[in-house]
Design a protein around this motif. Structure first.
Motif, PDB file in Angstrom:
ATOM      1  N   ALA A 308       0.824  -1.211   0.000  1.00  0.00           N
ATOM      2  CA  ALA A 308       0.000   0.000   0.000  1.00  0.00           C
ATOM      3  C   ALA A 308       0.854   1.255   0.000  1.00  0.00           C
ATOM      4  O   ALA A 308       0.554   2.230  -0.688  1.00  0.00           O
ATOM      5  CB  ALA A 308      -0.940  -0.007   1.203  1.00  0.00           C
ATOM      6  N   MET A 309       1.929   1.252   0.808  1.00  0.00           N
ATOM      7  CA  MET A 309       2.769   2.446   0.949  1.00  0.00           C
ATOM      8  C   MET A 309       3.992   2.403   0.041  1.00  0.00           C
ATOM      9  O   MET A 309       4.795   3.341   0.051  1.00  0.00           O
ATOM     10  CB  MET A 309       3.240   2.578   2.405  1.00  0.00           C
ATOM     11  N   ARG A 310       4.182   1.298  -0.713  1.00  0.00           N
ATOM     12  CA  ARG A 310       5.334   1.126  -1.606  1.00  0.00           C
ATOM     13  C   ARG A 310       6.651   1.271  -0.856  1.00  0.00           C
ATOM     14  O   ARG A 310       7.586   1.942  -1.310  1.00  0.00           O
ATOM     15  CB  ARG A 310       5.263   2.126  -2.780  1.00  0.00           C
ATOM     16  N   LEU A 311       6.726   0.647   0.311  1.00  0.00           N
ATOM     17  CA  LEU A 311       7.947   0.674   1.118  1.00  0.00           C
ATOM     18  C   LEU A 311       8.492  -0.733   1.271  1.00  0.00           C
ATOM     19  O   LEU A 311       7.735  -1.694   1.424  1.00  0.00           O
ATOM     20  CB  LEU A 311       7.668   1.262   2.506  1.00  0.00           C
ATOM     21  N   ASN A 312       9.819  -0.858   1.245  1.00  0.00           N
ATOM     22  CA  ASN A 312      10.465  -2.124   1.558  1.00  0.00           C
ATOM     23  C   ASN A 312      10.190  -2.477   3.019  1.00  0.00           C
ATOM     24  O   ASN A 312      10.145  -1.582   3.881  1.00  0.00           O
ATOM     25  CB  ASN A 312      11.962  -2.004   1.315  1.00  0.00           C
ATOM     26  N   PRO A 313       9.958  -3.761   3.357  1.00  0.00           N
ATOM     27  CA  PRO A 313       9.670  -4.123   4.750  1.00  0.00           C
ATOM     28  C   PRO A 313      10.715  -3.625   5.741  1.00  0.00           C
ATOM     29  O   PRO A 313      10.368  -3.202   6.845  1.00  0.00           O
ATOM     30  CB  PRO A 313       9.630  -5.652   4.703  1.00  0.00           C
ATOM     31  N   ALA A 314      11.999  -3.651   5.361  1.00  0.00           N
ATOM     32  CA  ALA A 314      13.042  -3.167   6.272  1.00  0.00           C
ATOM     33  C   ALA A 314      12.893  -1.660   6.510  1.00  0.00           C
ATOM     34  O   ALA A 314      13.001  -1.176   7.645  1.00  0.00           O
ATOM     35  CB  ALA A 314      14.424  -3.485   5.701  1.00  0.00           C
ATOM     36  N   ILE A 315      12.629  -0.892   5.422  1.00  0.00           N
ATOM     37  CA  ILE A 315      12.416   0.553   5.564  1.00  0.00           C
ATOM     38  C   ILE A 315      11.176   0.826   6.389  1.00  0.00           C
ATOM     39  O   ILE A 315      11.129   1.773   7.200  1.00  0.00           O
ATOM     40  CB  ILE A 315      12.306   1.210   4.182  1.00  0.00           C
ATOM     41  N   LEU A 316      10.151  -0.004   6.211  1.00  0.00           N
ATOM     42  CA  LEU A 316       8.904   0.165   6.950  1.00  0.00           C
ATOM     43  C   LEU A 316       9.130   0.013   8.453  1.00  0.00           C
ATOM     44  O   LEU A 316       8.718   0.867   9.252  1.00  0.00           O
ATOM     45  CB  LEU A 316       7.879  -0.852   6.448  1.00  0.00           C
ATOM     46  N   LEU A 317       9.823  -1.062   8.848  1.00  0.00           N
ATOM     47  CA  LEU A 317      10.092  -1.275  10.272  1.00  0.00           C
ATOM     48  C   LEU A 317      11.037  -0.206  10.814  1.00  0.00           C
ATOM     49  O   LEU A 317      10.894   0.251  11.957  1.00  0.00           O
ATOM     50  CB  LEU A 317      10.687  -2.674  10.477  1.00  0.00           C
ATOM     51  N   LEU A 318      12.020   0.215  10.002  1.00  0.00           N
ATOM     52  CA  LEU A 318      12.941   1.257  10.434  1.00  0.00           C
ATOM     53  C   LEU A 318      12.212   2.584  10.650  1.00  0.00           C
ATOM     54  O   LEU A 318      12.485   3.311  11.615  1.00  0.00           O
ATOM     55  CB  LEU A 318      14.054   1.431   9.406  1.00  0.00           C
ATOM     56  N   SER A 319      11.267   2.902   9.767  1.00  0.00           N
ATOM     57  CA  SER A 319      10.528   4.160   9.917  1.00  0.00           C
ATOM     58  C   SER A 319       9.701   4.158  11.185  1.00  0.00           C
ATOM     59  O   SER A 319       9.622   5.187  11.887  1.00  0.00           O
ATOM     60  CB  SER A 319       9.632   4.383   8.696  1.00  0.00           C
ATOM     61  N   LEU A 320       9.077   3.031  11.518  1.00  0.00           N
ATOM     62  CA  LEU A 320       8.324   2.949  12.765  1.00  0.00           C
ATOM     63  C   LEU A 320       9.231   3.171  13.968  1.00  0.00           C
ATOM     64  O   LEU A 320       8.867   3.875  14.916  1.00  0.00           O
ATOM     65  CB  LEU A 320       7.621   1.590  12.867  1.00  0.00           C
TER      66      LEU A 320
END
Length: 370
Positions: A308-320
């Motif tokens: 949905a957000m077009r983010l890599n899972p690693a980037i997604l967890l890092l952003s959180l």
């Protein structure tokens, strides 16, 4: 060619920076007044598709009536969810009270608590009087009084929040009443030259917010279903209601961890009712939490939110992690949309790359012109 920085341009930049600082200070000073308005705008944004459905699909042509019907429908849904959660919880509390009363009667401790207190006060009258006259009591009163004042101020804040909730509903009603006009004409508050930039900003914000709400709702639905199934398998009390509660809490990332509090209470109730060890029952519930959380973090969230957000899972967890450390609870809420926006503007204005979202917007604009 390098552009020279003139004195006029420098003064203009300083004035723009001072204006931004002034706006930030003003917003911070008026936050208590502006917060109901922005919350109402968010709710209006969420309810607008439902209002359109009621108005056009159900042929309710009067916008005010469509808004009222939508609000009543939302209230009924919320009331239904509360009915699935609160009455079973009250029933469990009553069951626990019956168990405690039965346990006290079996252990011969059914004497009146008031009688015990009266006997103790009569036997220790001198010590009680000495305590009230001592300096320790005076210091204790001085220590407790700020807490009492703080409690009273919190009570006033609760009353004010209730009043603010009614103001929020009024804001939301009037925003929905002229939603199209407000969303199309807000851009006029900016100069004509700056309007294209702010239109792009709001277009990106709307797109990413839509993606975030849709993705997080799917994640919350999946987690609620997994918790319902897991608690039902182990025959945990209030399995369906507790799963629904956790799914609702997960609309905000990681807020569902607060559900461990009612889970501990229900585990204690089950252990008392069945004679099982409390730590075993609670350990099984915590294991379900851990399993569902691992599945969510490793599979559900990266697949749904990453798409949905077009983010890599690693980037997604890092952003959180990063936004949560910087802004706390609020950072967890805005982490994914804000990270996506920053990446999109970095690609658009720094690296000059065309993102899929930009290409999609350009294509839509060409289709509209045709």
């Amino acid at each position: 060619m390098q552009e020279k920085i003139t004195f006029d341009k420098f003064i203009r930049w300083v004035m723009i920076g001072a204006l931004l600082v002034l706006i930030g200070v003003t917003v911070n000073y008026l936050s208590s007044v502006l917060l109901p308005f922005f919350v109402a705008w968010l709710f209006a944004y969420l309810l607008y598709p439902m209002v359109k459905f009621v108005q056009h699909k159900l042929h309710i042509r009067i916008r005010a009536v469509a808004i009222i019907i939508t609000m009543l429908a939302v209230i009924l849904v919320i009331a239904g969810i509360i009915y699935l959660i609160i009455p079973p919880m009250i029933e469990q509390f009553q069951h626990l009270g019956e168990f405690v009363s039965r346990w006290l009667s079996q252990n011969g401790e059914s004497n009146s608590l008031i009688t015990i207190i009266k006997e103790w006060a009569r036997d220790n009258r001198d010590r009680i009087e000495e305590f009230f006259r001592s300096k320790d009591f005076t210091e204790a009163v001085k220590t407790v009084m700020p807490s009492v004042v703080g409690l009273l101020s919190k009570t006033v804040n609760v009353v004010l929040s209730v009043i603010a909730s009614f103001i929020t509903l009024l804001y939301m009603f009037f925003i929905l009443l002229d939603y199209e006009y407000l969303t199309k004409n807000w851009i006029r508050i900016f100069p004509v030259k700056a309007r294209p930039f702010w239109q792009e900003v709001m277009r990106d914000v709307e797109r990413e917010l839509n993606n975030y709400i849709r993705g997080q709702s799917m994640v919350a639905l999946c987690m609620g279903l997994m918790f319902c199934i897991g608690f039902t398998i182990v025959d945990f009390p209030m399995a369906i209601g507790l799963g629904i509660l956790i799914g609702i809490l997960d609309l905000v990332p990681y807020l569902h961890t607060f559900a461990l509090i009612p889970t501990a209470f229900l585990a204690m109730l089950k252990a008392a009712d069945t004679g099982q060890n409390f730590w075993w029952v609670f350990g099984v519930a915590v294991a379900i939490f851990a399993i569902v959380q691992v599945i969510s973090d490793m599979v559900v969230t990266p697949k749904i939110m990453g798409k949905a957000m077009r983010l890599n899972p690693a980037i997604l967890l890092l952003s959180l992690s990063v936004w949560g450390a910087l802004l706390g609870f609020i950072g967890l809420i805005i982490a994914l949309p804000l990270t996506t926006l920053l990446i999109a503007y970095y690609q658009r204005y720094v690296t000059k790359d065309e993102t899929p979202a930009t290409t999609e917007v350009v294509a839509n604009e060409k289709e509209q012109k045709v």
